[in-house]
Design an enzyme around this catalytic site. Structure first.
Site, PDB file in Angstrom:
ATOM      1  N   GLY A   1       0.805  -1.219   0.000  1.00  0.00           N
ATOM      2  CA  GLY A   1       0.000   0.000   0.000  1.00  0.00           C
ATOM      3  C   GLY A   1       0.838   1.270   0.000  1.00  0.00           C
TER       4      GLY A   1
ATOM      5  N   ARG B   1      -2.189  -0.170  -9.931  1.00  0.00           N
ATOM      6  CA  ARG B   1      -1.075  -0.988 -10.422  1.00  0.00           C
ATOM      7  C   ARG B   1      -1.432  -2.464 -10.408  1.00  0.00           C
ATOM      8  NH1 ARG B   1       2.746   1.809  -6.506  1.00  0.00           N
ATOM      9  NH2 ARG B   1       1.323   3.520  -6.938  1.00  0.00           N
TER      10      ARG B   1
ATOM     11  N   GLY C   1       2.549   3.716   1.506  1.00  0.00           N
ATOM     12  CA  GLY C   1       3.120   3.962   2.826  1.00  0.00           C
ATOM     13  C   GLY C   1       3.643   5.363   3.017  1.00  0.00           C
TER      14      GLY C   1
ATOM     15  N   ARG D   1       2.653  14.374  -7.529  1.00  0.00           N
ATOM     16  CA  ARG D   1       2.635  13.486  -8.690  1.00  0.00           C
ATOM     17  C   ARG D   1       1.264  13.506  -9.369  1.00  0.00           C
ATOM     18  NH1 ARG D   1       5.357   7.766  -7.359  1.00  0.00           N
ATOM     19  NH2 ARG D   1       3.352   7.362  -6.331  1.00  0.00           N
TER      20      ARG D   1
ATOM     21  N   ASP E   1       4.056  -4.369  -7.548  1.00  0.00           N
ATOM     22  CA  ASP E   1       3.447  -3.165  -6.990  1.00  0.00           C
ATOM     23  C   ASP E   1       4.001  -1.901  -7.637  1.00  0.00           C
ATOM     24  OD1 ASP E   1       5.630  -4.362  -5.265  1.00  0.00           O
ATOM     25  OD2 ASP E   1       5.701  -2.305  -4.548  1.00  0.00           O
ATOM     26  N   ASN E   2       5.012  -2.032  -8.512  1.00  0.00           N
ATOM     27  CA  ASN E   2       5.554  -0.880  -9.227  1.00  0.00           C
ATOM     28  C   ASN E   2       5.220  -0.921 -10.712  1.00  0.00           C
ATOM     29  OD1 ASN E   2       6.750   0.137  -6.884  1.00  0.00           O
ATOM     30  ND2 ASN E   2       8.641  -0.996  -7.206  1.00  0.00           N
TER      31      ASN E   2
ATOM     32  N   ASP F   1       8.195   6.097   8.387  1.00  0.00           N
ATOM     33  CA  ASP F   1       7.665   7.367   8.897  1.00  0.00           C
ATOM     34  C   ASP F   1       6.857   8.114   7.845  1.00  0.00           C
ATOM     35  OD1 ASP F   1       9.634   8.402   7.178  1.00  0.00           O
ATOM     36  OD2 ASP F   1      11.078   8.693   8.809  1.00  0.00           O
ATOM     37  N   GLY F   2       6.694   7.513   6.652  1.00  0.00           N
ATOM     38  CA  GLY F   2       5.876   8.140   5.617  1.00  0.00           C
ATOM     39  C   GLY F   2       6.516   9.346   4.970  1.00  0.00           C
TER      40      GLY F   2
ATOM     41  N   LYS G   1       3.698  12.654  -2.518  1.00  0.00           N
ATOM     42  CA  LYS G   1       4.559  11.567  -2.072  1.00  0.00           C
ATOM     43  C   LYS G   1       5.538  12.091  -1.026  1.00  0.00           C
ATOM     44  CE  LYS G   1       7.510   7.836  -3.755  1.00  0.00           C
ATOM     45  NZ  LYS G   1       8.042   7.153  -4.956  1.00  0.00           N
TER      46      LYS G   1
END
Length: 633
Positions: free
Chosen positions: A113, A213, A115, A206, A297-298, A148-149, A136
């Site tokens: 997910g 995806r 993150g 972005r 996931d990419n 920590d995002g 992002k």
């Protein structure tokens, strides 16, 4: 964009419709911290996590224009740094994080997910289409796990610049509209050396029609027999159908309209995803781009280049080029990218399950390499200016070019750019005089004996597979003799043979061999050019078209690691002028006139004698020596 409401800025007037949150299940619990999120494609983020004193570092005019915005709309808005970093809520936006899973380095990793990324919403900007806006590096989400995002300036600059570079090269990509940095710092270990240091938190805004995806469909997978993990919505075929309907209806409307039968529609969709993926990776290969982390996931469901991490553009051509220093086994090497993309498509087919016909899905997967090779050969012909006819031998001509580039350590980008200087064969010309000058130019892009030895020895040291083969030869000669004929082992032994040959060669012998190799290939190329036109009366427009096509398919500048590193080091000292200079050059990569020289004094080497040598290295030249030491993980 004009302000029509008193006191509202153009950013505040963006018209959000947020279709994804209306059409897909959303986790509304608002529970803090990382957690498993079942039965949802998104999780709402109810509390923003503002940066400390955010400020604009760079803007992309062309990306902002996709939202109907100009740079002045942003620069004149005092709240823009907060809006563009997710520190302040844009009117109409609804922050959320997307839930997805992924196969990472071949193993199912379960729930991943967003993150560190926040979906803000979707904006319809009329003729520019529909764009999902994402920030992002905006803080923790339910999918942050132990993170920590946050994203730091270093990685944010790379994503910002490469997103726009790829778009300018004509390669499908997510876009980056802005880069915001701040006075908030987090601890990072950039070299995985155990030494952590504070780095500035930064955020990239972005844009993409969608960030869905392959891994978005893997949240429905049951327990994996190897990893023991399962998707958070395992078995929820109802939600899988809902997500698939949303994707096809929203982003493949012609497929939706042309098919009344669900499974026929889905098979056409899967073929389209396969085709877009094949075309995307063909375009990567033709500019020497290596993604670095081609996990499921990419991989964008729309065929976009997605998530710029440890990517790299090749300098010296090497089919085994690995941009990600963490990829010790080379799973995601340059030459492996097409087969990895096919493998990822197979995982997507598994995730779609009963929505596809298994036999038809298998047939589509079987078509992948042929589809990829078709796109690849078409682009490569353009790079060689072969514009009038196609010949069966063209593939071999291209393969032999790459072999010579590899053996001579030629710079990938610059060598292709120089090929437009190969003179068209004229009746009665002296081939030696015609070929000699361009071969001299190409030889300047080739590696010295010291460089080739260095690359070969480093590859030898880092090659786990070769070490295993040599160990087998020593401990079990019978098994080694049986394995020696396999393609993989033969390739490794060929590499070892090339290194041995290099170690027994001096610079003078090397240069003579490089000249002979390039002279032979250029002569073959000129013979192929001579067959482009049978009618000499039509020769002039074909010659002009050849140069035009070559110069619009062979970039003069790409985002090499050393170029990004120079910009990063200046920015870390508070100077963003180099980021913006690089962006300007990357936005016009095929031009001979755009500013390609860095300002005097730019070098990331830090060694006085190297700095004196490297200050004049331009964006379109072979990289300086210190660039070999850059490590991206």
């Amino acid at each position: 964009m004009e302000s029509s409401q008193t006191g509202s800025t153009p950013l505040e007037l963006l018209s959000f419709h947020n279709t994804a949150l209306r059409k897909l299940p959303v986790d509304d619990t608002g529970e803090p911290g990382s957690r498993t999120v079942p039965g949802a494609c998104f999780s709402r983020i109810r509390t923003l996590q503002p940066l400390l004193r955010p400020h604009l570092a760079a803007l992309s005019r062309s990306a902002l224009a996709l939202l109907g915005l100009g740079d002045r709309d942003v620069l004149e808005d005092p709240r823009a740094p907060e809006y563009l970093s997710g520190s302040r809520l844009l009117p109409g936006s609804q922050p959320a994080a997307h839930c997805y899973c992924g196969h990472q380095f071949g193993l199912f990793a379960g729930q991943l997910g967003d993150g560190a990324a926040l979906y803000l919403g979707e904006v319809d900007s009329g003729p520019q289409g529909r764009w999902e806006i994402q920030v992002k590096g905006a803080g923790v989400t339910p999918y942050s796990r132990d993170g920590d995002g946050r994203k730091v300036l270093r990685s944010s600059i790379r994503e910002f610049l490469c997103s726009e570079a790829m778009a300018a090269l004509g390669i499908p990509s997510t876009r980056a509209a802005s880069l915001v940095t701040s006075d908030l710092r987090v601890m990072r270990d950039p070299l995985n050396s155990g030494q952590r240091s504070p780095e500035r938190c930064s955020v990239v805004l972005r844009l993409a029609p969608s960030f869905i995806r392959f891994g978005s469909f893997e949240i429905f997978l049951g327990r994996d027999e190897f990893s023991g993990l399962q998707g958070p919505s395992a078995g929820r075929h109802d939600i899988r159908a809902q997500l698939l309907d949303y994707v096809i209806d929203s982003f493949f409307p012609s497929i939706q309209q042309d098919h009344s039968h669900r499974k026929d529609r889905n098979m056409t969709f899967f073929r389209e995803v396969m085709t877009r993926t094949a075309e995307l990776v063909a375009k990567w290969q033709c500019v020497g781009f290596c993604h670095g982390v081609l996990n499921t996931d990419n991989m964008s469901i729309l065929g976009l280049t997605l998530d710029y991490g440890p990517f790299g553009f090749m300098d010296r051509y090497d089919p085994d080029f690995i941009s990600n220093a963490s990829d010790k086994r080379g799973r995601y090497s340059y030459q492996a990218q097409p087969s990895v993309c096919r493998w990822n498509l197979a995982r997507l087919a598994e995730a779609l399950g009963s929505e596809l016909d298994p036999a038809e899905a298998g047939a589509i997967l079987d078509d992948f390499m042929l589809t990829y090779e078709g796109f690849y050969l078409s682009i490569m012909r353009k790079k060689l200016g072969l514009v009038s006819r196609e010949e069966a031998e063209d593939g071999q001509l291209i393969s032999d070019l790459l072999r010579v580039m590899h053996n001579t350590g030629a710079d990938f980008t610059n060598t292709f750019r120089l090929l437009s200087r190969v003179p068209w064969p004229e009746e009665g010309d002296c081939e030696r005089e015609a070929v000699g000058p361009v071969v001299d130019l190409i030889l300047q892009q080739c590696s010295s004996i010291e460089e080739l030895k260095h690359f070969g020895e480093r590859s030898y040291r880092d090659n786990i597979e070769l070490a295993m083969i040599l160990s087998m030869a020593h401990t079990n000669p019978v098994m080694f003799s049986m394995a020696a004929g396999s393609p993989g082992v033969a390739q490794q032994l060929e590499r070892m043979g090339r290194l041995k040959e290099l170690l027994e060669t001096d610079q003078e012998e090397l240069k003579e061999k490089q000249r002979d190799d390039w002279t032979r290939w250029v002569r073959r190329y000129r013979r192929r050019l001579s067959r482009e036109c049978d009618d000499t009366s039509n020769l002039s427009p074909i010659k002009k078209r050849r140069l035009s096509v070559m110069n619009s398919n062979n970039p003069r500048v790409v985002l090499r690691n050393y170029i990004a590193q120079n910009a990063i080091q200046a920015a870390e000292k508070g100077d963003f002028s180099e980021v913006n200079r690089v962006l300007e050059a990357l936005e016009d990569p095929y031009s001979d006139t755009s500013g390609l020289e860095p300002p005097d004094g730019f070098t990331a080497c830090g060694e006085k004698e190297q700095r004196e040598k490297d200050v004049t290295v331009g964006y379109d030249r072979k990289p300086p020596t210190w660039a070999q030491r850059i490590c991206i993980t």
